[in-house]
Design a protein around this motif. Structure first.
Motif, PDB file in Angstrom:
ATOM      1  N   LEU A  20       0.838  -1.202   0.000  1.00 16.50           N
ATOM      2  CA  LEU A  20       0.000   0.000   0.000  1.00 16.50           C
ATOM      3  C   LEU A  20       0.873   1.251   0.000  1.00 16.50           C
ATOM      4  N   ASP A  21       1.905   1.251   0.831  1.00 19.14           N
ATOM      5  CA  ASP A  21       2.831   2.381   0.910  1.00 19.14           C
ATOM      6  C   ASP A  21       3.465   2.655  -0.451  1.00 19.14           C
ATOM      7  N   VAL A  79      11.465   4.137  -4.410  1.00 22.38           N
ATOM      8  CA  VAL A  79      12.673   3.347  -4.662  1.00 22.38           C
ATOM      9  C   VAL A  79      13.370   3.018  -3.344  1.00 22.38           C
ATOM     10  N   ALA A  80      13.491   4.010  -2.482  1.00 23.74           N
ATOM     11  CA  ALA A  80      14.203   3.821  -1.210  1.00 23.74           C
ATOM     12  C   ALA A  80      13.498   2.852  -0.276  1.00 23.74           C
ATOM     13  N   SER A  81      12.183   2.717  -0.417  1.00 20.04           N
ATOM     14  CA  SER A  81      11.450   1.809   0.479  1.00 20.04           C
ATOM     15  C   SER A  81      11.826   0.349   0.249  1.00 20.04           C
ATOM     16  N   TRP A  82      12.502   0.062  -0.836  1.00 18.56           N
ATOM     17  CA  TRP A  82      12.934  -1.302  -1.120  1.00 18.56           C
ATOM     18  C   TRP A  82      14.426  -1.496  -0.853  1.00 18.56           C
ATOM     19  N   ILE A  83      15.121  -0.441  -0.437  1.00 13.90           N
ATOM     20  CA  ILE A  83      16.549  -0.538  -0.122  1.00 13.90           C
ATOM     21  C   ILE A  83      16.690  -0.731   1.383  1.00 13.90           C
ATOM     22  N   ARG A  84      17.411  -1.751   1.778  1.00 10.81           N
ATOM     23  CA  ARG A  84      17.506  -2.149   3.181  1.00 10.81           C
ATOM     24  C   ARG A  84      17.965  -1.004   4.084  1.00 10.81           C
ATOM     25  N   TYR A  85      18.930  -0.218   3.641  1.00  9.72           N
ATOM     26  CA  TYR A  85      19.440   0.874   4.474  1.00  9.72           C
ATOM     27  C   TYR A  85      18.324   1.845   4.839  1.00  9.72           C
ATOM     28  N   PHE A  86      17.509   2.220   3.869  1.00  5.82           N
ATOM     29  CA  PHE A  86      16.445   3.187   4.123  1.00  5.82           C
ATOM     30  C   PHE A  86      15.268   2.582   4.878  1.00  5.82           C
ATOM     31  N   ILE A 157      -2.438   9.518   4.187  1.00  4.50           N
ATOM     32  CA  ILE A 157      -2.384   8.078   4.462  1.00  4.50           C
ATOM     33  C   ILE A 157      -0.940   7.625   4.631  1.00  4.50           C
ATOM     34  N   LEU A 158      -0.041   8.117   3.771  1.00  5.18           N
ATOM     35  CA  LEU A 158       1.378   7.761   3.893  1.00  5.18           C
ATOM     36  C   LEU A 158       1.961   8.232   5.220  1.00  5.18           C
ATOM     37  N   ALA A 159       1.549   9.407   5.670  1.00  4.90           N
ATOM     38  CA  ALA A 159       2.034   9.909   6.958  1.00  4.90           C
ATOM     39  C   ALA A 159       1.553   9.014   8.101  1.00  4.90           C
ATOM     40  N   LEU A 160       0.325   8.531   7.995  1.00  4.93           N
ATOM     41  CA  LEU A 160      -0.189   7.613   9.020  1.00  4.93           C
ATOM     42  C   LEU A 160       0.568   6.285   9.000  1.00  4.93           C
ATOM     43  N   ILE A 161       0.850   5.775   7.803  1.00  7.60           N
ATOM     44  CA  ILE A 161       1.602   4.521   7.693  1.00  7.60           C
ATOM     45  C   ILE A 161       3.011   4.686   8.256  1.00  7.60           C
ATOM     46  N   SER A 162       3.676   5.780   7.884  1.00  3.32           N
ATOM     47  CA  SER A 162       5.041   5.979   8.381  1.00  3.32           C
ATOM     48  C   SER A 162       5.050   6.243   9.883  1.00  3.32           C
ATOM     49  N   ALA A 163       4.018   6.890  10.405  1.00  4.62           N
ATOM     50  CA  ALA A 163       3.927   7.100  11.851  1.00  4.62           C
ATOM     51  C   ALA A 163       3.749   5.767  12.572  1.00  4.62           C
ATOM     52  N   SER A 164       2.940   4.895  12.011  1.00  7.18           N
ATOM     53  CA  SER A 164       2.749   3.589  12.658  1.00  7.18           C
ATOM     54  C   SER A 164       4.038   2.781  12.639  1.00  7.18           C
ATOM     55  N   ARG A 165       4.825   2.920  11.564  1.00 12.57           N
ATOM     56  CA  ARG A 165       6.122   2.218  11.519  1.00 12.57           C
ATOM     57  C   ARG A 165       7.069   2.728  12.591  1.00 12.57           C
TER      58      ARG A 165
END
Length: 184
Positions: A20-21, A79-86, A157-165
């Motif tokens: 979803l993200d 792109v960064a969401s699939w890179i382990r460092y990020f 929605i993305l802000a809510l997802i990233s906040a939950s993470r």
């Protein structure tokens, strides 16, 4: 929580949430580009009052800049969401998503004010409405604002997802029974 535990919890995150993200981030890109295109190509000539184009209005320029920042950031973040460092840097996405969402709110508000004045004018300072003379321009501005609002919804929605993470990595505060009695 150690760095290894954070990395493990990021890798075992809900795959549906990650999909979803990423989907929201990717969908923001064409919506932002469409907003930019509609706004930049928006112009109308009137034989009586002259021509109007997007760079006559500072609020529209601001929306174009904000949409460009938003599209670039969404591409980078997808792109960064699939890179382990990020992935282990959830706070980076949290702060960035918040900043972009706030920029979207402010630029949307600026364009809403322009549209309000274009449709209604301001009689107190003798500004007449302009959309009867520049209907095509106003209609394109409305469509661009709607696209901009869709992008804003995606970023909320993305802000809510990233906040939950970010905040799911921490235990909730513990209150003793005595603390609860003192609070009441």
């Amino acid at each position: 929580m150690s760095t290894n535990n954070i990395a493990e919890s990021s890798n075992t995150q809900n795959p549906i949430l990650k999909l979803l993200d990423c989907s929201l981030r990717v969908s923001v890109i064409p919506l932002s580009v469409a907003t930019i295109w509609l706004t930049v190509t928006n112009k109308q000539d009137n034989s009586i009052y002259g021509d109007v184009k997007f760079n006559n209005l500072l609020g529209l320029k601001y929306m174009v800049c904000t949409s460009a920042i938003c599209a670039a950031y969404a591409l980078f973040a997808a792109v960064a969401s699939w890179i382990r460092y990020f992935v282990t840097k959830a706070w980076l996405f949290f702060v960035s998503d918040q900043i972009v969402a706030y920029l979207m709110v402010t630029s949307g508000a600026a364009v809403m004010e322009i549209l309000y004045l274009a449709y209604n004018g301001d009689q107190k300072i003798t500004w007449s409405e302009a959309c009867s003379s520049y209907g095509k321009f106003c209609n394109k501005m409305k469509v661009a604002l709607i696209l901009h609002a869709l992008v804003l919804c995606c970023f909320i929605i993305l802000a809510l997802i990233s906040a939950s993470r970010v905040f799911s990595k921490f235990d909730p505060p513990f209150f003793s029974k005595q603390d609860n009695e003192e609070r009441t």
